[in-house]
Design a protein around this motif. Structure first.
Motif, PDB file in Angstrom:
ATOM      1  N   GLN A   1     -25.165-125.035  43.048  1.00  0.00           N
ATOM      2  CA  GLN A   1     -24.682-125.320  44.392  1.00  0.00           C
ATOM      3  C   GLN A   1     -23.587-126.381  44.346  1.00  0.00           C
ATOM      4  OE1 GLN A   1     -28.403-126.321  46.391  1.00  0.00           O
ATOM      5  NE2 GLN A   1     -28.347-124.344  47.445  1.00  0.00           N
ATOM      6  N   ALA A   2     -22.788-126.422  45.405  1.00  0.00           N
ATOM      7  CA  ALA A   2     -21.654-127.347  45.458  1.00  0.00           C
ATOM      8  C   ALA A   2     -22.106-128.775  45.193  1.00  0.00           C
ATOM      9  CB  ALA A   2     -20.974-127.257  46.828  1.00  0.00           C
ATOM     10  N   GLY A   3     -21.440-129.423  44.249  1.00  0.00           N
ATOM     11  CA  GLY A   3     -21.722-130.820  43.944  1.00  0.00           C
ATOM     12  C   GLY A   3     -22.957-131.043  43.112  1.00  0.00           C
ATOM     13  N   GLN A   4     -23.618-129.965  42.663  1.00  0.00           N
ATOM     14  CA  GLN A   4     -24.877-130.105  41.933  1.00  0.00           C
ATOM     15  C   GLN A   4     -24.737-129.854  40.434  1.00  0.00           C
ATOM     16  OE1 GLN A   4     -27.739-131.213  43.476  1.00  0.00           O
ATOM     17  NE2 GLN A   4     -26.277-131.504  45.149  1.00  0.00           N
ATOM     18  N   GLY A   5     -23.524-129.779  39.913  1.00  0.00           N
ATOM     19  CA  GLY A   5     -23.346-129.571  38.486  1.00  0.00           C
ATOM     20  C   GLY A   5     -23.921-130.721  37.681  1.00  0.00           C
ATOM     21  N   LEU A   6     -24.396-130.420  36.486  1.00  0.00           N
ATOM     22  CA  LEU A   6     -25.001-131.438  35.633  1.00  0.00           C
ATOM     23  C   LEU A   6     -23.917-132.380  35.103  1.00  0.00           C
ATOM     24  CD1 LEU A   6     -27.467-132.516  34.067  1.00  0.00           C
ATOM     25  CD2 LEU A   6     -26.898-130.888  32.250  1.00  0.00           C
TER      26      LEU A   6
ATOM     27  N   ARG B   1      -8.783-132.798  40.699  1.00  0.00           N
ATOM     28  CA  ARG B   1      -9.930-131.963  40.322  1.00  0.00           C
ATOM     29  C   ARG B   1      -9.417-130.661  39.734  1.00  0.00           C
ATOM     30  NH1 ARG B   1     -13.739-129.828  43.637  1.00  0.00           N
ATOM     31  NH2 ARG B   1     -12.166-129.558  45.257  1.00  0.00           N
ATOM     32  N   PHE B   2      -9.983-130.281  38.614  1.00  0.00           N
ATOM     33  CA  PHE B   2      -9.618-128.986  38.037  1.00  0.00           C
ATOM     34  C   PHE B   2     -10.811-128.389  37.294  1.00  0.00           C
ATOM     35  CE2 PHE B   2      -8.222-132.283  35.077  1.00  0.00           C
ATOM     36  CZ  PHE B   2      -8.714-131.859  33.849  1.00  0.00           C
ATOM     37  N   LEU B   3     -10.801-127.083  37.226  1.00  0.00           N
ATOM     38  CA  LEU B   3     -11.839-126.339  36.526  1.00  0.00           C
ATOM     39  C   LEU B   3     -11.409-126.168  35.079  1.00  0.00           C
ATOM     40  CD1 LEU B   3     -14.499-124.665  36.836  1.00  0.00           C
ATOM     41  CD2 LEU B   3     -13.038-122.669  37.259  1.00  0.00           C
TER      42      LEU B   3
ATOM     43  N   VAL C   1     -19.756-119.169  22.595  1.00  0.00           N
ATOM     44  CA  VAL C   1     -20.277-120.154  23.531  1.00  0.00           C
ATOM     45  C   VAL C   1     -19.230-120.406  24.614  1.00  0.00           C
ATOM     46  CG1 VAL C   1     -21.099-122.522  23.820  1.00  0.00           C
ATOM     47  CG2 VAL C   1     -21.653-121.254  21.738  1.00  0.00           C
ATOM     48  N   VAL C   2     -19.652-120.415  25.876  1.00  0.00           N
ATOM     49  CA  VAL C   2     -18.746-120.660  26.998  1.00  0.00           C
ATOM     50  C   VAL C   2     -19.295-121.804  27.832  1.00  0.00           C
ATOM     51  CG1 VAL C   2     -17.636-119.683  29.036  1.00  0.00           C
ATOM     52  CG2 VAL C   2     -18.057-118.235  27.051  1.00  0.00           C
ATOM     53  N   GLU C   3     -18.460-122.816  28.105  1.00  0.00           N
ATOM     54  CA  GLU C   3     -18.869-123.978  28.886  1.00  0.00           C
ATOM     55  C   GLU C   3     -17.872-124.206  30.033  1.00  0.00           C
ATOM     56  OE1 GLU C   3     -18.945-127.193  26.140  1.00  0.00           O
ATOM     57  OE2 GLU C   3     -20.665-126.431  25.014  1.00  0.00           O
ATOM     58  N   PRO C   4     -18.274-123.957  31.284  1.00  0.00           N
ATOM     59  CA  PRO C   4     -17.395-124.229  32.429  1.00  0.00           C
ATOM     60  C   PRO C   4     -17.657-125.629  32.993  1.00  0.00           C
ATOM     61  CG  PRO C   4     -19.222-122.857  33.121  1.00  0.00           C
ATOM     62  CD  PRO C   4     -19.451-123.157  31.661  1.00  0.00           C
ATOM     63  N   TYR C   5     -16.599-126.398  33.221  1.00  0.00           N
ATOM     64  CA  TYR C   5     -16.724-127.757  33.739  1.00  0.00           C
ATOM     65  C   TYR C   5     -15.876-127.936  34.988  1.00  0.00           C
ATOM     66  CZ  TYR C   5     -18.544-129.080  29.112  1.00  0.00           C
ATOM     67  OH  TYR C   5     -19.274-129.175  27.946  1.00  0.00           O
ATOM     68  N   MET C   6     -16.356-128.795  35.888  1.00  0.00           N
ATOM     69  CA  MET C   6     -15.538-129.323  36.966  1.00  0.00           C
ATOM     70  C   MET C   6     -15.178-130.748  36.566  1.00  0.00           C
ATOM     71  SD  MET C   6     -14.126-128.800  39.901  1.00  0.00           S
ATOM     72  CE  MET C   6     -15.067-127.467  40.683  1.00  0.00           C
TER      73      MET C   6
END
Length: 260
Positions: free
Chosen positions: A146-151, A247-249, A178-183
């Motif tokens: 959910q929005a804002g709930q990333g680890l 902010r970027f993905l 392995v794939v890791e998406p970050y904000m």
């Protein structure tokens, strides 16, 4: 005016009536219009040698949904095992006694194979019949954040004030990838740090702010909607924080290290 000749309108009306009568009389003799049949659009077609010719992948195709179809799942396993053996469609057709057309339909998931046919295929490919159902039975995982709930995690840039929120993780158990998406968020407390360097590939997509991003010896001014895809083995990172907050993905992918 002489009798029997009639006026011009009378002649046109009579001619029209005769044509209509002839059409009605011969209508039953005319063949019915052929039903329009749209050609099938398989993933691959075969050439004169029996080898598959790839038509490319449509990124908008519903491949995820099609994986749930038994015929498609079996077809993809048959193709994968055949290619692993390094044999052509013709080779497999001869080994199984199936026609090239039938085998092509099976591999493209457009027909259902009988149990007898599946047994022929499994013997020719040297795998158990159950191996052809693997993709159909395989569970597919998904990670919802959910929005804002990333680890929030720590990486090399954390000490420079870069905030990382991990949005999901794919361990690559089947593909070895392995794939890791970050904000990633940069604020007034963040420093520039253009010296990130790691294996794999990275994709950036700008959401907010403006940054001058370095990759190797090149600089890219990135604004919302801009993206950058690069080999992450070269030094990279934000060179200048132009407009905050930023902010970027960031999506990083790399090969999983093997234990053996």
């Amino acid at each position: 005016m002489k009798k029997g000749l009639g006026t011009a309108p009378d002649k046109e009306k009579a001619a029209s009536s005769n044509v209509a009568s002839l059409r009605k009389e011969h209508r039953s003799e005319l063949p019915a219009p052929a039903e329009r049949v749209l050609p099938e659009q398989p993933d691959d077609v075969i050439d004169e040698t029996g080898a598959p010719v790839s038509l490319g992948q449509d990124p908008h195709a519903l491949t995820g949904a099609r994986d749930n179809i038994l015929e498609v799942a079996i077809g993809r396993e048959v193709r994968a095992f055949r290619k692993k053996l390094g044999i052509t469609v013709s080779d497999l057709a001869r080994a199984t006694g199936l026609s090239l057309g039938m085998l092509s339909k099976i591999e493209n998931g457009v027909t259902s194979a009988s149990l007898t046919t599946l047994q022929r295929l499994s013997r020719a490919l040297g795998v158990p019949v159950t191996a052809l159902f693997r993709r159909f039975e395989e569970k597919r995982d998904a990670v919802f954040v959910q929005a804002g709930q990333g680890l929030v995690i720590e990486r090399r840039g954390t000490r420079a004030g870069h905030q990382y929120q991990l949005l999901g993780f794919s361990g690559g158990s089947n593909t070895g990838l392995v794939v890791e998406p970050y904000m990633i968020t940069l604020t007034e407390v963040s420093d520039v740090f253009p010296l990130f360097q790691h294996s794999g590939l990275e994709f950036l997509y700008m959401l907010e702010g403006e940054v001058v991003y370095r990759h190797g010896d090149k600089l890219y001014t990135m604004r919302p909607g801009d993206s950058l895809f690069f080999d992450a083995d070269a030094p990279h990172g934000p060179e200048e924080l132009v407009k905050l907050p930023i902010r970027f993905l960031s999506i990083i992918s790399y090969a999983r290290e093997r234990d053996d």
